[in-house]
Every structure is written in structure tokens, then in C-alpha cells.
Design a protein around this motif. Structure first.
Motif, PDB file in Angstrom:
ATOM      1  N   PRO A   1       8.702   8.792   8.782  1.00 12.99           N
ATOM      2  CA  PRO A   1       9.775   8.205   8.621  1.00 12.99           C
ATOM      3  C   PRO A   1       9.741   7.787   7.086  1.00 12.99           C
ATOM      4  CG  PRO A   1       9.210   6.781  10.003  1.00 12.99           C
ATOM      5  CD  PRO A   1       7.959   8.116   9.990  1.00 12.99           C
ATOM      6  N   ASP A   2      10.861   7.843   6.280  1.00 12.53           N
ATOM      7  CA  ASP A   2      10.873   7.559   4.854  1.00 12.53           C
ATOM      8  C   ASP A   2      11.637   6.202   4.882  1.00 12.53           C
ATOM      9  OD1 ASP A   2      10.871   7.385   2.233  1.00 12.53           O
ATOM     10  OD2 ASP A   2      12.405   8.354   1.776  1.00 12.53           O
ATOM     11  N   PHE A   3      10.877   5.008   4.142  1.00 11.47           N
ATOM     12  CA  PHE A   3      11.748   3.848   4.110  1.00 11.47           C
ATOM     13  C   PHE A   3      10.899   3.281   2.970  1.00 11.47           C
ATOM     14  CE2 PHE A   3       8.502   3.215   7.096  1.00 11.47           C
ATOM     15  CZ  PHE A   3       7.644   1.916   6.762  1.00 11.47           C
ATOM     16  N   GLU A   4      11.489   2.221   2.365  1.00 11.45           N
ATOM     17  CA  GLU A   4      11.034   1.381   1.163  1.00 11.45           C
ATOM     18  C   GLU A   4      10.311   0.505   1.658  1.00 11.45           C
ATOM     19  OE1 GLU A   4      12.666  -1.089  -2.845  1.00 11.45           O
ATOM     20  OE2 GLU A   4      14.187  -0.106  -1.589  1.00 11.45           O
ATOM     21  N   ASN A   5       8.809   0.605   1.284  1.00 12.04           N
ATOM     22  CA  ASN A   5       7.735  -0.089   1.656  1.00 12.04           C
ATOM     23  C   ASN A   5       7.778  -1.423   0.873  1.00 12.04           C
ATOM     24  OD1 ASN A   5       5.653  -0.958   3.313  1.00 12.04           O
ATOM     25  ND2 ASN A   5       4.155   0.171   2.436  1.00 12.04           N
ATOM     26  N   ASP A   6       7.119  -2.561   1.294  1.00 15.35           N
ATOM     27  CA  ASP A   6       7.270  -3.813   0.565  1.00 15.35           C
ATOM     28  C   ASP A   6       5.967  -4.274   0.679  1.00 15.35           C
ATOM     29  OD1 ASP A   6       8.301  -5.836  -0.701  1.00 15.35           O
ATOM     30  OD2 ASP A   6       9.483  -6.952   1.020  1.00 15.35           O
TER      31      ASP A   6
ATOM     32  N   TYR B   1       0.722  -1.151   0.037  1.00 16.01           N
ATOM     33  CA  TYR B   1      -0.044  -0.054   0.139  1.00 16.01           C
ATOM     34  C   TYR B   1       0.878   1.210   0.159  1.00 16.01           C
ATOM     35  CZ  TYR B   1      -3.887  -3.074   1.665  1.00 16.01           C
ATOM     36  OH  TYR B   1      -4.818  -3.954   1.480  1.00 16.01           O
ATOM     37  N   ASP B   2       0.216   2.509  -0.091  1.00 13.89           N
ATOM     38  CA  ASP B   2       1.027   3.682  -0.049  1.00 13.89           C
ATOM     39  C   ASP B   2       1.295   3.860   1.205  1.00 13.89           C
ATOM     40  OD1 ASP B   2       0.701   4.008  -2.825  1.00 13.89           O
ATOM     41  OD2 ASP B   2      -1.194   5.260  -2.576  1.00 13.89           O
ATOM     42  N   ARG B   3       2.450   4.740   1.265  1.00 17.86           N
ATOM     43  CA  ARG B   3       2.957   5.162   2.875  1.00 17.86           C
ATOM     44  C   ARG B   3       2.387   6.452   2.801  1.00 17.86           C
ATOM     45  NH1 ARG B   3       3.625   2.936   6.765  1.00 17.86           N
ATOM     46  NH2 ARG B   3       5.009   4.584   7.568  1.00 17.86           N
ATOM     47  N   PRO B   4       2.316   7.098   4.268  1.00 15.69           N
ATOM     48  CA  PRO B   4       1.822   8.317   4.476  1.00 15.69           C
ATOM     49  C   PRO B   4       3.082   9.178   4.330  1.00 15.69           C
ATOM     50  CG  PRO B   4       1.669   7.217   6.427  1.00 15.69           C
ATOM     51  CD  PRO B   4       1.949   6.109   5.408  1.00 15.69           C
ATOM     52  N   THR B   5       2.885  10.448   4.224  1.00 14.40           N
ATOM     53  CA  THR B   5       4.223  11.406   3.893  1.00 14.40           C
ATOM     54  C   THR B   5       3.817  12.636   4.625  1.00 14.40           C
ATOM     55  OG1 THR B   5       3.353  12.261   1.837  1.00 14.40           O
ATOM     56  CG2 THR B   5       4.888  10.354   1.623  1.00 14.40           C
TER      57      THR B   5
ATOM     58  N   ASP C   1      -9.018   7.167   2.149  1.00 13.87           N
ATOM     59  CA  ASP C   1      -7.846   7.076   2.831  1.00 13.87           C
ATOM     60  C   ASP C   1      -7.847   6.227   4.051  1.00 13.87           C
ATOM     61  OD1 ASP C   1      -6.336   7.771   0.728  1.00 13.87           O
ATOM     62  OD2 ASP C   1      -5.922   9.957   1.220  1.00 13.87           O
ATOM     63  N   VAL C   2      -7.717   5.353   4.285  1.00 12.87           N
ATOM     64  CA  VAL C   2      -7.970   4.713   5.587  1.00 12.87           C
ATOM     65  C   VAL C   2      -6.531   4.317   6.093  1.00 12.87           C
ATOM     66  CG1 VAL C   2      -8.622   2.788   6.856  1.00 12.87           C
ATOM     67  CG2 VAL C   2      -9.990   3.725   4.686  1.00 12.87           C
ATOM     68  N   GLN C   3      -6.198   4.996   7.434  1.00 14.44           N
ATOM     69  CA  GLN C   3      -4.903   4.679   8.050  1.00 14.44           C
ATOM     70  C   GLN C   3      -5.591   4.119   9.546  1.00 14.44           C
ATOM     71  OE1 GLN C   3      -2.344   7.922   8.606  1.00 14.44           O
ATOM     72  NE2 GLN C   3      -0.658   6.689   8.969  1.00 14.44           N
ATOM     73  N   GLN C   4      -4.777   2.761   9.795  1.00 14.44           N
ATOM     74  CA  GLN C   4      -5.568   2.109  10.917  1.00 14.44           C
ATOM     75  C   GLN C   4      -4.308   2.099  12.134  1.00 14.44           C
ATOM     76  OE1 GLN C   4      -7.021  -1.831   9.730  1.00 14.44           O
ATOM     77  NE2 GLN C   4      -8.363  -0.990   7.993  1.00 14.44           N
ATOM     78  N   HIS C   5      -3.353   2.664  11.875  1.00 20.28           N
ATOM     79  CA  HIS C   5      -2.431   2.847  12.676  1.00 20.28           C
ATOM     80  C   HIS C   5      -1.515   4.107  12.398  1.00 20.28           C
ATOM     81  CE1 HIS C   5       1.304   2.107  15.231  1.00 20.28           C
ATOM     82  NE2 HIS C   5       0.451   1.393  16.128  1.00 20.28           N
ATOM     83  N   ILE C   6      -0.905   4.840  13.354  1.00 18.02           N
ATOM     84  CA  ILE C   6      -0.351   5.977  13.033  1.00 18.02           C
ATOM     85  C   ILE C   6       0.742   5.773  12.093  1.00 18.02           C
ATOM     86  CG2 ILE C   6       1.300   5.956  15.206  1.00 18.02           C
ATOM     87  CD1 ILE C   6      -0.300   9.096  13.704  1.00 18.02           C
ATOM     88  N   PHE C   7       1.432   4.642  12.199  1.00 17.70           N
ATOM     89  CA  PHE C   7       2.750   4.373  11.292  1.00 17.70           C
ATOM     90  C   PHE C   7       2.333   3.429  10.269  1.00 17.70           C
ATOM     91  CE2 PHE C   7       5.416   6.455  14.582  1.00 17.70           C
ATOM     92  CZ  PHE C   7       6.481   6.974  13.534  1.00 17.70           C
ATOM     93  N   GLY C   8       1.268   3.045  10.029  1.00 18.02           N
ATOM     94  CA  GLY C   8       0.487   2.385   9.023  1.00 18.02           C
ATOM     95  C   GLY C   8       0.587   2.731   7.724  1.00 18.02           C
ATOM     96  N   ASP C   9       0.325   1.793   6.893  1.00 13.45           N
ATOM     97  CA  ASP C   9       0.160   2.268   5.489  1.00 13.45           C
ATOM     98  C   ASP C   9      -1.256   2.705   5.346  1.00 13.45           C
ATOM     99  OD1 ASP C   9       2.547   1.010   4.826  1.00 13.45           O
ATOM    100  OD2 ASP C   9       1.688  -0.920   3.906  1.00 13.45           O
ATOM    101  N   ILE C  10      -1.460   3.491   4.193  1.00 10.00           N
ATOM    102  CA  ILE C  10      -2.686   4.017   3.628  1.00 10.00           C
ATOM    103  C   ILE C  10      -3.437   2.759   2.848  1.00 10.00           C
ATOM    104  CG2 ILE C  10      -3.985   5.823   2.397  1.00 10.00           C
ATOM    105  CD1 ILE C  10      -2.547   6.951   5.019  1.00 10.00           C
TER     106      ILE C  10
END
Length: 697
Positions: A234-239, A217-221, A675-684
Motif C-alpha cells: 500500500p502507498d502512504f506517506e511515511n513519517d 526509513y524507506d517504504r517497500p514498493t 535491505d532489512v525488512q523485519q515485518h511484511i508491512f515494515g519499513d526497509i
């Protein structure tokens, strides 16, 4: 892994041989209770037979705990492709998906990454992983279409299941080979599976295999909303994830109401695992395998199992003392023996009793001193028939677990009043507990913390003297079925948690504790730790660093948390139609004993699940709406902030052809692409569309 390839090649066959021998021991010495199948009809759910609440077959209305049952027909129809989607409609169950593979859930309280208070079983076998104290749902080696039902105990279950059943119990129960004879091939856009079963002359077998993949999924920015002071994601390569699984189940009927079974399975995964020190990227080939055996005879249950986890990961943000990304290697082998039985004593007592032994071997890269853990326990529960309409359940369990200095006793009592067969009232008291994980007790790692262009080391240590977390739970419940088939259930609860295990800053750098200069921390910066922020030279970061940067982290028991809430469920099945409304409300927790409210997660205050489905045999559709209030998060890295509320609409449409042997199903999750984000550091989590074809022969 940190061991060499030769050592690993010698160790893995030995582990597999030991696991097989251990599981076959159960087939040579055992006798086990067969869980009764739940009726497909939801119109009279009180007649549903459940086995998880008391470890014996009983009608749902007589269970001493609030329960939700998800049947195979509902699983087939729902717009879902993971356990988070399947379980989101359970009242009071907080589900948070942080990546395409990382799902965490907790009943009647805030969940978190590495959620550690919810016991999860597969056919009564624990899949809870003691090394971190959590569940990797994607490693359950069973296909969705071979699940008979999922039983969810909404409340503590330690009185019969032991450690780690604080928030509740989820039991995924598979179908027996004789109940699904034939072959089913399912092909979908992100997945495929095949299940084959046969049975004759008292022998049956089932073989299944499946594959699933999905991109990230997309990462929040940007700036984290509500963070104070403002902080950026934080910026990291999602998988994404790639998952494969295979399962084999053999059964021999040995007499009336008696059979022996042997099963084995393997599942592997990869993808993002979020933790308190940042996201880990689980490497391909990380896997869980198991082998188990049971001998079933009447109400007796004796079985043995071995569950083996072997994986590697690397942290995408946190660096170790060598300046390289922090690795995580995890090997955990758990071997279990258990037995239980139910006996009637006279006309008024139904006794259920049992015992278990479990030993777990660890090989953990970030907790090298964690070696093994032994657990032995036993339980006794008596259902006393006081009158034709009043039952009193009284029981307790004793557990002796070697990380703890003392044994733990968890009692249970429940008064169940059934003024008529259609209505049941329940008043209950339960205690439950969670043991410290191997990481809680023996973490031993040095990490580098970024301070502008510099990196400052900090030790993170476990605490082998931790006590267990304890829960005291009170509940009032009701289940009723009305003449028109309407089913209504309600539960009001009060849960108080003591001695929560807290990851805290044990010490900070200052005048009496200066960091050593290193390649990542120039000697010219070290004197800045002599001055409090704002009192030192302007050349220093923040004009002084004393008391600002942690030097040591550890775990401790601290405080109390009081959770209160209400759960309501209203549903009806009539002919081709089924609808439900399920509501949850959780009060803001009361925090005491030294815990600051900003230091712990906060559950959504309210949640609502609505569903409407139609199935005329040839065509079916199912539409569901999930609403979740905003939730507060404090369990990952440095941010303390909330995620906004969201409403997610899911839908499934299906057609059956060729005498119902062929089925086409279209699935739309998050249909309106919110845009559903289920955790503050989770994916969108955006919209996801899928199609699948199922063929039976």
C-alpha cells in the motif's frame, strides 16, 4: 480528540491531581525492597543478583526461570539507539522494528504488530498499555546512561507478575541518585540528553531530559514477495519521529537499608504505529506521564503509581463510515498499589508474597463503551531448601480481573539442582495468561473496504465475553561457569497456548445480507452480491461478489498453538576482551483447534547473535552480527507472506579523554546497508551512522 477543548482543559489537571495524590498515598503507607545492583563483570554471571524472576533479590543461578541481564557497561558500549537494538541479542527474543519508532518483541514465539504477550516494567512498574495490549517503547521516560541494567525473563512470569506476562518479562532498572552523582551531557547527531544527580546527608535526587529525532526509513514498493494472489504494498506517506522525555527522582534515606522515593516523568512521541487495520500516524504531542512513590525498608516493598497516556492518531489507509481517514484517540489512566515481602521460615523455607490492586480508566474513540478495568491479585512463592544442592520453588498467583467471568490462578514450580557453585540445572513448569485488551472487548467502528473504485462498509465489533489466553510452559535449563571464565547457558522449552484471541470475519455480504447503497457504493453494484464470483453478470466485479466481501469483523477465542525451541549462549570476558555467541532455534508451531496455519504469524526458525568487544579504558570498540531466518506474517491488512532472512552488522568505536570525563563514540548500524525488512508491512531499515560526545562533570 473527540471531546471538546474546554472539557479536555478541565479534565487534564484533575487527572494530574488524582495521579499525584494516588502516588503520594504509597509514600505515606509503604515499605519496599531495594533491588541489588548487578556486578559489571560478565565473567562470573552466576553471581549476578537479579530481582525480576521471583520479585526478590537472588543469584542468577538460583532464579526459577531462564534470564538474560544486560548491564550498564554493555549498554554504554553497544551500537544501539533504541530498545530493539539493545534486546536483539537476547536468545529466543524475536524483535521486529516496523518504523523508526515502532518496535515489537515477543519471547519464544512469533511477534507481531501490537505485540501483546510481553510484560515490560520500568523499575518494577508496568508500562504495558491495556487499551490495545502492547508497549510503546519510545515512551519510557529514562535515558540510556541512567539504566543500571535490563533483566529479561525468557519465559512466562504470571506466577508473580500477573496478567500479560505470557511470553516473558523485561524489567528496565534505573540507577539510584547516589550511584551516579554528577552531570553527564550527551550530544549526538540524532539525539541529545542531560542527566544530573546529587546526594548528601541521606537525600538524593536525579533529573534527566532528552530529545531524539529521526527521518522515516524507506517504504517497500511493488509486489509483496510470496503473496498469493499477488498483491502490492500500500502507498502512504511515511513519517519519521520526534521524541522528548524528562524524568525526576527524589530519595530520602530513613534508616539502615530503608529509604523513600518519589519520581515523576513525561515522554512524548510521534510517528507510525502499525496495526491490523493499517498504519496509524501518531500526532505530535501524544504523551505518557507517570508519578510514583515507594517506601523501602529491608525486604518489604510497598508502592503506588499512576501512569497516564494521552494521544491521537489517524489511519493512513483505512477510512471510517464518513469516508474520512479513521481517527484513533486514546486516553488511558492506570493507578496501581502493590506490596511484597520476603521472609525466612525456619532454615528451609524462603517465602516471597505480595498483593496488588490496579484500576484503569479508558477514553477511546474507537471503543466508546470501554470505561474502566479493575484488577486485584496476590501471589505466594516458597523456595524450599531440600538439601545443600537442591532447591524446590513452588508458588502461584491469584488474579481477579473484571472483564473475565472467573478468577485466574497461575501456578509455578521449579526444581533447581546445583551440584557445585559453578553449575546449576533447572526443570520448570509455569502457567501464564493474557487478558483481552479494551479494544478486544469493546471495539465499535465502521470501516470502508476498497473494492476497485468502490468502498463497501464493514462493522468491526469487540467481544466482551472473551476468555483470557492461557499458556502452559515446560522448560529444562542449565547455567555453568568454567575455570577460564567461560559462561555457558542452555534452555529447552515447550509452550502451549490455548484460546488465542483471533480477529476474524464474522459475516460476509451475500443474498441474505446485501449492503445498502451509498455515496461510495452505487445501487447498480448491490445486485452483484447476489451471485458467487464467476456466476454473475460480466459487468459485476469478479462476475459476482457473494461471499467475497466481509460485512462484520469481531474477536473470538480459538485453537491451540504449540511452540518448541532451544536457546544457547556462550560468552567470555577476559581482561580487556569480551565475546559471545547466542543461538536460537524455534520449531514450526503445531496448530490445532480450528486455526489455519496461514492465519497466524510464524517465528524465524533460527537466529544467531555474535559479538566481539575490546575496552582498554581509553579506547573501546564493539562489533555485533545479527542473523535472522525468514519469518511469516499474517497480522496486517490482507497480505499473507514472509520476509526474507537477513544478516545485519553493527559496530561502535569510542575514545575517552580528560581522565575519562569526555568520550567520543561512533556508531554504524547495518554497516553494509543490507535491505532489512523485519515485518511484511515494515519499513526497509538501511544503514544508519551516528556520532556522539559525552561529557561528565
Amino acid at each position: 480528540m473527540h471531546t471538546n477543548d474546554i472539557a479536555e482543559s478541565n479534565k487534564r489537571p484533575a487527572r494530574a491531581l488524582l495521579a499525584t495524590a494516588f502516588a503520594l498515598l504509597g509514600a505515606a503507607t509503604a515499605a519496599a525492597q531495594q533491588p541489588a545492583a548487578a556486578p559489571e563483570s560478565r565473567a562470573d554471571e552466576q553471581q549476578t543478583i537479579v530481582v525480576t524472576a521471583s520479585r526478590r533479590a537472588q543469584e542468577l543461578k538460583n532464579a526459577p526461570a531462564a534470564m538474560t541481564v544486560i548491564g550498564s557497561a554493555e549498554i554504554e558500549r553497544l551500537p544501539a539507539d533504541d530498545y530493539g537494538d539493545l534486546l536483539r541479542n537476547v536468545p529466543g527474543l524475536n524483535v521486529a522494528q516496523t518504523s523508526v519508532r515502532d518496535i515489537n518483541l515477543t519471547g519464544r514465539g512469533a511477534t507481531s504488530t501490537l505485540a501483546n504477550t510481553q510484560l515490560v516494567l520500568l523499575d518494577g512498574r508496568s508500562v504495558y498499555l491495556d487499551f490495545f495490549g502492547f508497549v510503546m517503547w519510545d515512551l519510557l521516560p529514562i535515558q540510556a546512561n541512567e539504566i543500571e541494567r535490563i533483566e529479561v525473563v525468557r519465559g512466562p512470569g504470571s506466577a508473580v507478575w500477573g496478567a500479560n506476562a505470557m511470553a516473558g518479562v523485561v524489567n528496565v532498572i534505573g540507577r539510584r541518585p547516589k550511584d551516579m552523582v554528577g552531570t553527564t551531557v550527551l550530544v549526538g547527531t540524532p539525539y541529545a540528553s542531560v542527566v544530573h544527580a546529587a546526594a548528601s546527608d541521606g537525600f538524593g535526587y536525579k533529573v534527566s531530559a532528552g530529545y531524539f529525532e529521526q527521518p522515516a526509513y524507506d517504504r517497500p514498493t511493488g509486489t509483496i514477495p510470496g503473496s498469493n494472489p499477488p498483491q502490492t504494498y500500500p502507498d502512504f506517506e511515511n513519517d519519521g519521529t520526534e521524541q522528548a522525555r524528562v524524568n525526576v527522582d527524589l530519595e530520602w534515606e530513613t534508616g539502615d537499608d530503608a529509604y523513600v522515593s518519589v519520581a515523576a516523568g513525561y515522554a512524548e512521541t510521534d510517528g507510525i504505529l502499525h496495526s491490523g487495520i493499517g498504519p496509524f500516524d501518531i500526532e505530535k504531542g501524544s504523551n505518557l506521564s507517570y508519578v510514583k512513590s515507594d517506601w523501602n525498608s529491608g525486604t518489604w516493598h510497598v508502592g503506588a503509581s499512576a501512569t497516564m497516556l494521552d494521544g491521537d492518531a489517524v489511519n493512513l489507509l483505512t477510512r471510517g463510515a464518513d469516508g474520512l481517514p479513521l481517527p484513533l484517540s486514546f486516553v488511558s489512566d492506570a493507578y496501581t498499589l502493590d506490596a511484597s515481602n520476603t521472609s525466612e521460615l525456619g532454615s528451609r523455607h524462603v517465602l516471597t508474597y505480595g498483593a496488588s490492586y490496579r484500576t484503569t480508566k479508558f477514553d477511546l474513540g474507537i471503543a466508546p463503551a470501554a470505561d474502566d478495568r479493575d484488577e486485584i491479585g496476590g501471589f505466594l512463592e516458597d523456595e524450599i531448601r531440600l538439601t545443600d544442592h537442591v532447591r524446590w520453588v513452588l508458588g502461584a498467583r491469584y488474579d481477579d480481573i473484571d472483564p473475565l467471568e472467573h478468577a485466574v490462578v497461575t501456578p509455578r514450580t521449579s526444581l533447581i539442582i546445583t551440584p557445585s557453585p559453578a553449575h546449576s540445572f533447572r526443570v520448570s513448569y509455569n502457567e501464564a495468561f493474557r487478558t483481552p485488551s479494551a479494544i478486544n472487548g469493546y471495539l465499535d467502528v465502521t470501516i470502508l473496504q476498497q473494492l476497485g473504485p468502490f468502498f463497501v462498509p464493514a462493522d468491526a465489533d469487540g467481544n466482551p465475553l472473551l476468555d483470557e489466553e492461557r499458556l502452559q510452559a515446560y522448560e529444562v535449563g542449565y547455567v555453568g561457569t568454567f575455570d577460564n571464565g567461560l559462561l555457558f547457558s542452555a534452555a529447552v522449552y515447550r509452550n502451549e497456548i490455548e484460546d488465542s484471541i483471533d480477529f476474524y470475519v464474522r459475516d460476509v455480504y451475500g443474498p441474505a445480507n446485501l449492503p445498502a447503497p451509498s455515496a461510495t457504493l452505487p445501487a447498480t453494484v448491490v445486485p452483484c452480491f447476489l451471485f458467487a464470483p464467476g456466476t454473475g453478470p460480466a459487468a459485476c466485479p469478479f462476475a459476482g461478489l457473494a461471499g467475497l466481501v466481509p460485512s462484520d469483523y469481531s474477536y473470538r477465542n480459538i485453537g491451540t498453538t504449540l511452540n518448541r525451541g532451544v536457546e544457547l549462549s556462550l560468552e567470555r570476558s577476559a581482561d580487556e576482551w569480551h565475546w559471545f555467541v547466542k543461538l536460537s532455534w524455534q520449531d514450526e508451531p503445531e496448530i490445532g483447534g480450528g486455526i489455519h496455519a496461514r492465519a497466524i504469524n510464524g517465528a524465524p526458525a533460527s537466529g544467531a547473535n555474535l559479538g566481539l568487544a575490546h575496552d582498554n579504558g581509553k579506547r573501546f570498540w564493539d562489533v555485533g552480527v545479527n542473523y535472522q531466518d525468514d519469518a511469516y506474517w499474517a497480522d496486517v491488512l490482507f497480505a499473507r507472506a514472509s520476509t526474507p532472512s537477513f544478516t545485519q552488522v553493527n559496530a561502535a568505536f569510542g575514545w575517552r579523554f580528560a581522565s575519562d570525563k569526555v568520550a567520543l563514540k561512533l556508531i554504524a548500524q547495518n554497516l553494509f546497508d543490507e535491505d532489512v525488512q523485519q515485518h511484511i508491512f515494515g519499513d526497509i531499515i538501511g544503514r544508519k551512522l551516528a556520532a556522539q560526545v559525552s561529557i561528565e562533570f
